[in-house]
Design a protein around this motif. Sequence first.
Motif, PDB file in Angstrom:
ATOM      1  N   PHE A  42       0.775  -1.157  -0.024  1.00  0.00           N
ATOM      2  CA  PHE A  42      -0.102   0.170   0.037  1.00  0.00           C
ATOM      3  C   PHE A  42       0.806   1.247   0.111  1.00  0.00           C
ATOM      4  O   PHE A  42       0.605   1.979  -0.676  1.00  0.00           O
ATOM      5  CB  PHE A  42      -1.013   0.073   1.140  1.00  0.00           C
ATOM      6  N   THR A  46       0.977   4.424  -2.699  1.00  0.00           N
ATOM      7  CA  THR A  46       0.600   5.558  -2.351  1.00  0.00           C
ATOM      8  C   THR A  46       1.826   6.563  -2.813  1.00  0.00           C
ATOM      9  O   THR A  46       1.629   7.737  -3.417  1.00  0.00           O
ATOM     10  CB  THR A  46       0.766   5.952  -0.731  1.00  0.00           C
ATOM     11  N   ALA A 110      -9.900   5.460   0.454  1.00  0.00           N
ATOM     12  CA  ALA A 110      -8.930   4.386   0.300  1.00  0.00           C
ATOM     13  C   ALA A 110      -7.625   4.919  -0.182  1.00  0.00           C
ATOM     14  O   ALA A 110      -7.706   5.571  -1.114  1.00  0.00           O
ATOM     15  CB  ALA A 110      -9.361   3.281  -0.772  1.00  0.00           C
ATOM     16  N   VAL A 111      -6.543   4.285   0.081  1.00  0.00           N
ATOM     17  CA  VAL A 111      -5.255   4.733  -0.472  1.00  0.00           C
ATOM     18  C   VAL A 111      -5.089   4.437  -1.921  1.00  0.00           C
ATOM     19  O   VAL A 111      -4.663   5.268  -2.690  1.00  0.00           O
ATOM     20  CB  VAL A 111      -3.878   4.113   0.281  1.00  0.00           C
ATOM     21  N   THR A 135      -7.075   9.991   7.028  1.00  0.00           N
ATOM     22  CA  THR A 135      -6.224   8.928   7.905  1.00  0.00           C
ATOM     23  C   THR A 135      -5.805   9.310   9.202  1.00  0.00           C
ATOM     24  O   THR A 135      -5.968   8.601   9.934  1.00  0.00           O
ATOM     25  CB  THR A 135      -4.889   8.498   6.853  1.00  0.00           C
ATOM     26  N   LEU A 165      -1.487   3.385   9.360  1.00  0.00           N
ATOM     27  CA  LEU A 165      -1.900   4.458   8.354  1.00  0.00           C
ATOM     28  C   LEU A 165      -0.781   5.293   7.948  1.00  0.00           C
ATOM     29  O   LEU A 165      -1.026   5.858   6.883  1.00  0.00           O
ATOM     30  CB  LEU A 165      -3.316   4.838   8.848  1.00  0.00           C
ATOM     31  N   ASN A 268     -10.938   2.416   2.702  1.00  0.00           N
ATOM     32  CA  ASN A 268      -9.865   1.711   3.327  1.00  0.00           C
ATOM     33  C   ASN A 268     -10.143   0.268   3.837  1.00  0.00           C
ATOM     34  O   ASN A 268     -10.245   0.169   5.114  1.00  0.00           O
ATOM     35  CB  ASN A 268      -8.854   2.385   3.903  1.00  0.00           C
TER      36      ASN A 268
END
Length: 311
Positions: A42, A46, A110-111, A135, A165, A268
């Motif tokens: 993830f 990002t 969501a990322v 987040t 996170l 997420n």
Amino acid sequence: MLEKGNQFIEKWMAFVTPLCMLVGISFPDVAAHGLPYVTLVFAFITFTGALKSEFKDVLRVFHDPKPLLCMLVMIHVVIPAVACGAGHLFFGSDPYAITGMVLEFSVPTAVVGLMWVTIYNGNNPLSLSLVVIDTILSPFLIPVTLRVLVGSQVEIDATMMMRQLIFMVALPAIAAMVLNQVTHGAVKNTWPKKLALFSKFALMFVVTSNSSKVAPYVRHMNLERVAIGAAILVLATGSYALGWGVARVLHQDKETTISMIYGTGMRNISAGAVIAGACFPGAVMYPVMIGTLFQQVLAAFYGKVLVSKLE
């Protein structure tokens, strides 16, 4: 070759993600081996999504914070309230189903939404700002939302959640923007094209790994779980549409509209699964994890159908 491979996967993303889910559900013991690496992967997604942004771009978002504030209100007030109402209306005798539905639509954006925004040339600084701010706020907003809507006294290790996170979102995003800053935009003009294909592979890995968690529930399906899944599908579909509708009301441009569609529509789910597993009985996890079966498919659907109308 990298660009052609990336374009090929983007073209067939609506089929690629269901296939990854099918693999994860069919071979959960194998797919589950990837779960310990989901957070790291993830972080890479990002980082790749943030490579097109600079600090000045994120700061520019706050010159007109209306789209950002509207998305936060939709994510943490409007959509969870609708989910709670639907839960009481259709599953009033099952408090676990209601709690799971509210939790599913209370977790942060969501990322991986950054990747979809990048694919369809949305407002990357706006989406990145939403992900980072949401987040950071979520460890405080989620317990309040659950307490108000379902009356649960939720104890969450906010420090652990924040660390995880922030590692997935804030640090890789800052690293990407620092690279752009120190190279005066050179990275911004070269790296995204080279890493885009690997970002798609990373998404496929995440979807396949996370789908292994849903396998036991899918294999022992009953009518109530089918109904819960249908409710989650309708709510998730409506979440994307709500982002589009609010963007139209606010008269936003194409780029901002795309970011609002994916910002309000994608959640997420991995973070939701962590919370469900740590704080609730197993029955609460099913409404959260079933969203995994729909989220990427809906993202691809809206990309093909709705975003094309914005041309």
